[in-house]
Write an enzyme that holds these catalytic residues in place. Structure first.
Site, short mmCIF file in Angstrom:
data_model
loop_
_atom_site.label_atom_id
_atom_site.label_comp_id
_atom_site.label_asym_id
_atom_site.label_seq_id
_atom_site.Cartn_x
_atom_site.Cartn_y
_atom_site.Cartn_z
N ASP A 117 87.32 86.99 -26.74
CA ASP A 117 86.66 86.48 -25.53
C ASP A 117 86.43 84.98 -25.65
OD1 ASP A 117 84.40 86.44 -23.29
OD2 ASP A 117 85.32 88.42 -23.19
N ASP A 118 85.49 84.49 -24.88
CA ASP A 118 85.16 83.07 -24.75
C ASP A 118 84.90 82.43 -26.12
OD1 ASP A 118 84.31 80.67 -23.82
OD2 ASP A 118 82.67 81.45 -22.59
N ARG A 138 76.12 76.97 -15.01
CA ARG A 138 76.56 77.24 -16.38
C ARG A 138 77.24 76.00 -17.02
NH1 ARG A 138 80.63 81.38 -19.45
NH2 ARG A 138 79.10 82.22 -20.85
N TRP A 160 90.74 87.15 -17.27
CA TRP A 160 90.67 85.93 -16.45
C TRP A 160 89.27 85.88 -15.85
CZ3 TRP A 160 95.25 83.78 -13.32
CH2 TRP A 160 94.84 82.79 -12.43
N ASP A 161 88.46 85.03 -16.41
CA ASP A 161 87.05 84.96 -16.01
C ASP A 161 86.83 83.86 -14.97
OD1 ASP A 161 84.35 85.52 -16.08
OD2 ASP A 161 84.12 85.20 -18.23
N ASN A 216 83.16 81.85 -13.70
CA ASN A 216 81.71 81.99 -13.87
C ASN A 216 80.83 81.07 -13.03
OD1 ASN A 216 81.28 84.08 -15.95
ND2 ASN A 216 82.67 82.80 -17.10
N CYS A 270 87.79 88.98 -13.75
CA CYS A 270 86.37 89.00 -14.14
C CYS A 270 85.72 87.80 -13.47
CB CYS A 270 86.30 88.87 -15.67
SG CYS A 270 84.63 88.68 -16.31
N ASP A 313 78.79 92.63 -16.07
CA ASP A 313 78.33 92.30 -17.42
C ASP A 313 77.30 93.31 -17.88
OD1 ASP A 313 79.91 90.17 -17.88
OD2 ASP A 313 78.43 88.64 -17.38
#
Ligand code: DGJ
Length: 743
Positions: free
Chosen positions: A367-368, A444, A478-479, A481, A527, A549
């Site tokens: 992940d990230d 964010r 593919w996020d 945010n 995502c 989440d």
């Protein structure tokens, strides 16, 4: 399935075995709607469905014809400002400042199959006889503009896909200030409106309200469909429930700003409009330019909400989702986000991957935090090259090591975003969506890249392509945010600034299209801070989506129940995570967490090395169970049985039944135990009455009708003695799964 046109009465009848949709050309040459609902016998004419009684104080189209007012007549794609005062389906602003139009029927064509929508996601057919399409061409001679309305009726589904296209054939520029994908006038208001509302971590909760005179709507202005509202509404009759009664679903195949609205007028007509949110939207059309709206999909059911959802599930799973993974069962994965957050190195990752392999998991997802210099969320978005401090041997080497463990490797990206602390921002500060001389709002610590600009999309494509070419990557998460604020593109002229939100989404679709075409075997999961862009548009590119989440088993009951109103189980990303849960701090057992997560793509989101040996054995069994049953779960018919949004919400139940009704898996969940409760039985649904079934491999048999009408007892009650408190006894956070098999 057919579409007929009656030359004499000028009526179109679109029908299949389940539904009828009837349009007529009105005497002013505009389009009226006569009917949408259960299939009607084809007949010479439905003229008698036209209801035009004169009313006091209406404005009329023809002199001395008090009955022909657009205020009264049910219309197909209503215009603005000429005797109909309700919200229109479109508005076209002209150089003289007027928005009055008159689109009259010109001609039409009916053909087998369905054409693609250029640059936009849409349902499709694979063989011509799967659907028939009607194109109605209308024209406004004053502004030389053509309007095409598209309707596809599917052979197998009680569904009609609609969209509209405007083509400016005149010399003068026009501006679309509203261009909805569909409008439908229903003859009464005896409906309740269902919609899916929420927020981060509690997406798509089911809401229900009675229609009232006036406007009721849900919308997004965030640049994404959003966690707050989903681009979907349904109108159901008051007595409709999951199993019986009439309901019409309206779903928009789009991921950007939308509006879904029902306007109930003084005659109790319910006008449903669905499409791009007109607020903040203007689209300029110069000579020979055209605008295609996104697609809306209407589904009719007279067998309750489950039937409506099953139509959406099957249509969206098989004729909206595409590609290599469409029909394949999805790998069981482990994702490191909640295990490590940003704090990992190669050893930590490999340790989790090794544990995953031992347990039977099939894919590891990083992940990230693997790129740029990303130790937290303040830097590096946009710098899609490996952070060598954490992964000194690079992504390619890590991916290969994971593959050597006989696991697939997946990687996280957030392609649409940039941090100001990044090489990308240093080199291209003007690529951020931001309004000159105004303060940028923060979210964010990141900013949205201007995907309305092709060079920005090109640049991100090249970076992602390089990583995908270099490393054996089987999956991309593919996020996305944050939402768009201070919407402005430094590449657009002043008159085009209100095009940015739609252009942005077209840019996102373009990047998806390029990546999925170049890497067809990569599985994409969309995502957006969890389920902040869980919509049909995304499904066209990514056949699964991170649902929320929030991985708490109790919260997930509501989230997955609501999501299933439209979206197939094969699209619902669902993982077992650690306790105390990272979103709500609740402690549920590992059984319940899996029993909920099974109804989706299934995976884990925790450090598997922190499980006890006993838990590891349980997890192994869970993975085996899911693998044995995932074909059924992901492709069977899903039935909601008991709603967590009704009564006190304490009980939820659902089931998946195979198409041939020979197998089913039913799940029962009870959040809090009660002293001396009512009898706990689960009545199944969707089985064959006259078939004998076994339950959980029992030697006894049960007729399908018993299981559906009497039900099965769901658990052992605690009788007050601790001696009895063993086995699958009902307690707080209780769940039970039943495997039903035809004998
Ligand atoms: C939000 C996603 O929903 C999470 O699953 C995770 O990928 C984080 N972003 C990473 O920043």
């Amino acid at each position: 399935m057919a579409i007929t046109f009656n030359e004499r009465t000028k009526e179109f009848h679109l029908f299949n075995n389940e539904i009828s949709y009837i349009i007529n050309i009105l005497k002013n040459n505009q389009l009226g709607n006569l009917y949408f609902g259960k299939k009607l016998n084809e007949r010479d004419s439905f003229e008698h469905f036209l209801q035009t009684e004169a009313r006091a104080l209406t404005s009329c189209v023809f002199e001395k014809d008090g009955a022909f007012s657009l205020d009264i007549i049910k219309q197909e794609y209503p215009s603005y400002g000429t005797s109909d005062y309700r919200n229109p389906a479109y508005q076209v602003k002209q150089v003289n400042g007027s928005s009055i139009t008159n689109f009259e029927y010109k001609d039409h064509s009916i053909y087998k199959g369905k054409n693609k929508l250029q640059g936009l996601p849409a349902t499709y057919v694979e063989a011509e006889d799967e659907g028939t399409t009607l194109e109605i061409h209308l024209e406004d001679g004053v502004i030389n503009t053509e309007l095409v309305l598209y309707y596809t009726i599917f052979e197998k589904y009680a569904a009609i896909a609609r969209s509209a296209r405007f083509i400016n054939k005149g010399k003068e520029k026009i501006q679309l200030t509203t261009a909805m994908s569909m409008s439908l006038d229903l003859p009464d208001d005896d409906y309740e409106m269902i919609h899916l509302a929420g927020a981060w971590s509690r997406e798509r909760h089911v809401k229900n309200r009675k229609l009232e005179t006036g406007i009721q709507s849900v919308y997004s202005a965030r640049g994404a469909s959003s966690a707050n509202h989903n681009p979907f509404i349904a109108l159901k009759r008051p007595n409709t429930d999951e199993f019986k009664g009439e309901v019409i679903g309206f779903s928009l195949v789009y991921s950007g700003n939308f509006l879904a609205q029902v306007e109930v007028d003084y005659l109790a007509t319910s006008r449903v409009t669905l499409g791009i949110n007109p607020s903040g939207f203007t689209w300029n059309l110069e000579e020979n330019e055209e605008f295609q709206t996104p697609e809306a999909v209407m589904v009719y059911s007279d067998n309750g909400l489950n039937k409506m959802s099953q139509v959406y599930h099957e249509l969206y799973r098989t004729r909206l989702a595409r590609g290599y993974w469409r029909d394949k069962v999805r790998p069981v994965l482990v994702n490191n986000w909640e295990a490590t957050y940003f704090d990992f190195d190669e050893d930590k990752i490999l340790a989790i991957a090794k544990a995953a392999k031992e347990i039977g998991i099939e894919m590891f997802v990083l992940d990230d935090g693997w790129f740029g210099k990303r130790n937290d969320d303040t830097t590096s978005l946009g710098d899609w090259f490996v952070d060598k401090r954490k992964l000194p041997n690079g992504i390619t080497s890590l991916a290969k090591k994971i593959e050597e463990l006989d696991l697939k490797f997946g990687l996280w990206f957030e392609p649409e975003m940039v941090n100001k602390i990044s090489e990308l921002y240093e080199n291209h500060p003007d690529w951020v969506i931001s309004t000159p001389n105004r303060k940028d709002s923060h979210g964010r610590n990141q900013f949205v890249l201007d995907f309305s600009r092709k060079e920005v999309v090109d640049y991100i494509y090249v970076m992602m392509e390089k990583i995908l070419l270099d490393a054996p990557i089987s999956y991309i998460k593919w996020d996305m945010n944050r939402n768009i604020t201070e919407a402005f593109s430094s590449a657009l002229s002043a008159d085009k600034q209100e095009e940015i939100m739609h252009r942005y989404i077209l840019g996102v679709y373009d990047l998806y299209e390029r990546l999925t075409s170049k890497f067809p075997e990569v599985l994409f999961e969309s995502c957006a801070s969890g389920g902040g862009r869980f919509d049909p548009g995304m499904l066209y590119y990514a056949p699964q989506a991170w649902t929320s989440d929030d991985t708490d088993a109790v919260e997930r009951l509501k989230i997955q129940y609501g999501t299933s109103f439209v979206y197939p189980i094969s699209s619902i990303g669902s993982h077992v995570s650690a306790v105390p849960n990272h979103q709500v701090l609740r402690e549920t057992g590992i059984d319940m967490r899996a029993d909920v997560a099974y109804f989706g793509t299934f995976g884990y989101e925790l450090d598997l090395n922190k499980l006890s040996d006993e838990e590891k054995e349980i997890v192994k069994k869970q993975v085996t169970f899911f693998k044995e049953n995932r074909e059924l779960i992901q492709k069977g018919e899903f039935y909601r049985i008991v709603s967590p949004f009704e009564n006190d919400g304490n009980v939820t139940a659902w089931a998946v039944v195979s198409k041939d009704k020979k197998e089913a898996i039913a799940a029962y969940y009870k959040v809090l135990n009660e002293p001396n409760p009512k009898r706990l039985t689960l009545k199944l649904t969707g089985l064959e009455s006259n078939t004998k079934y076994s339950v959980n491999g029992s030697d006894d048999y049960y007729w399908g009708d018993e299981l559906m009408n009497f039900g099965i007892p769901v658990g052992k009650l605690f009788t007050g003695s601790l001696d009895d408190a063993h086995g699958k006894i009902v307690k707080d956070f209780y769940s039970n799964i039943f495997k039903i098999k035809a004998i």
